[in-house]
Design a protein around this motif. Structure first.
Motif, PDB file in Angstrom:
ATOM      1  N   ARG A  68      50.218  61.724  -9.019  1.00  0.00           N
ATOM      2  CA  ARG A  68      48.879  62.215  -9.394  1.00  0.00           C
ATOM      3  C   ARG A  68      48.665  63.636  -8.897  1.00  0.00           C
ATOM      4  NH1 ARG A  68      45.932  58.738 -11.834  1.00  0.00           N
ATOM      5  NH2 ARG A  68      46.075  56.486 -11.525  1.00  0.00           N
ATOM      6  N   GLU A  69      49.110  63.907  -7.697  1.00  0.00           N
ATOM      7  CA  GLU A  69      48.952  65.250  -7.132  1.00  0.00           C
ATOM      8  C   GLU A  69      49.720  66.274  -7.965  1.00  0.00           C
ATOM      9  OE1 GLU A  69      50.309  64.763  -3.156  1.00  0.00           O
ATOM     10  OE2 GLU A  69      48.421  63.894  -2.430  1.00  0.00           O
TER      11      GLU A  69
ATOM     12  N   ARG B 204      47.980  66.880 -11.234  1.00  0.00           N
ATOM     13  CA  ARG B 204      46.806  67.732 -11.038  1.00  0.00           C
ATOM     14  C   ARG B 204      47.208  69.188 -10.834  1.00  0.00           C
ATOM     15  NH1 ARG B 204      44.725  64.860  -7.440  1.00  0.00           N
ATOM     16  NH2 ARG B 204      45.521  65.961  -5.618  1.00  0.00           N
TER      17      ARG B 204
ATOM     18  N   ARG C  47      48.231  70.654 -14.214  1.00  0.00           N
ATOM     19  CA  ARG C  47      47.065  70.955 -15.061  1.00  0.00           C
ATOM     20  C   ARG C  47      46.366  72.221 -14.574  1.00  0.00           C
ATOM     21  NH1 ARG C  47      46.338  65.169 -15.252  1.00  0.00           N
ATOM     22  NH2 ARG C  47      44.950  65.286 -13.461  1.00  0.00           N
TER      23      ARG C  47
END
Length: 243
Positions: free
Chosen positions: A231-232, A235, A238
């Motif tokens: 997830r990190e 992120r 993005r």
């Protein structure tokens, strides 16, 4: 072939042809490696056009039921099946947004918990050696800064673990999940730390001791931690793309 094929009366003729061939396979009348009659003969037996037979055979080829071979000794043969098609289906669902990272992680924890318990009972010395060699190779690639290559090796660890169960269904299920995870991991980029390698060495220590509870706990903690790191990185990617 002990029975003749029945004439087709349905609208989707190719589907009906496929269904009859699959029924014969399910009944044990056709087995892997058996050669089907030529298209013209099949068309006569089914009472359909050669085009309908050809379409049916191509559809069965896409699912691994039939293998089409060219040449003088070629033709349509009953195939061995293609387990990779399961992974293709999972991959398509993931790419279309039908499967989330949460879904994947949860399914992996369930499956790998079972795989680990069975592997603790059934893993041979050769299985353990293959797993250890895989971790050594991943560490070598990390030190060489070959992060993308390391992804494939670390994915293969899970397939080797499934093989240690000596159950072909577990091997197929794991391979299907890991096909999706390979695509995902390459999309977010290879990890540049040794966190996974250290987790693998702790896991292998528990596996060698045949301590199923400790091995399952180590694998579960690793998968949950990996989900957070994924997830990190998602992120971060993005954010960099917007910048």
């Amino acid at each position: 072939m002990p029975r003749d094929f029945a004439p087709i009366k349905r609208r989707r003729l190719s589907d009906a042809v496929s269904a009859q061939i699959q029924d014969r396979i399910a009944a044990g009348e056709l087995r892997a490696g058996d050669k089907l009659p030529p298209e013209r003969e099949l068309a006569e037996r089914f009472g359909v056009s050669r085009g309908a037979v050809r379409e049916a055979l191509r559809n069965l080829e896409r699912t691994g039921v039939v293998a089409l071979q060219a040449g003088a000794r070629g033709g349509a043969f009953i195939g061995q099946g293609d387990p990779s098609l399961i992974g293709d289906s999972f991959r398509n669902l993931y790419q279309l947004g039908g499967v989330s990272l949460d879904d994947l992680t949860e399914a992996r924890i369930w499956l790998e918990s079972t795989v680990v318990r069975i592997a603790c009972e059934r893993a041979t010395e050769a299985d353990l050696a293959a797993l250890a060699a895989n971790v050594d190779e991943a560490e070598r690639l990390l030190l060489a800064e070959r992060y993308e290559d390391k992804i494939d090796i670390q994915v293969e660890f899970h397939n080797l673990l499934a093989k240690a169960t000596h159950n072909v269904v577990m091997v197929m299920l794991m391979a299907a999940l890991m096909d999706v995870m390979r695509d995902f991991a390459h999309a977010v980029g290879g990890e540049r730390t040794d966190l996974t390698i250290r987790a693998r060495r702790r896991f292998l220590a528990a596996l060698r001791q045949r301590d199923a509870a400790a091995a399952v706990a180590e694998m579960t903690e690793h998968l949950e931690s990996l989900q957070v790191r994924y997830r990190e990185r998602m992120r971060d990617r993005r954010g960099s793309s917007r910048a």
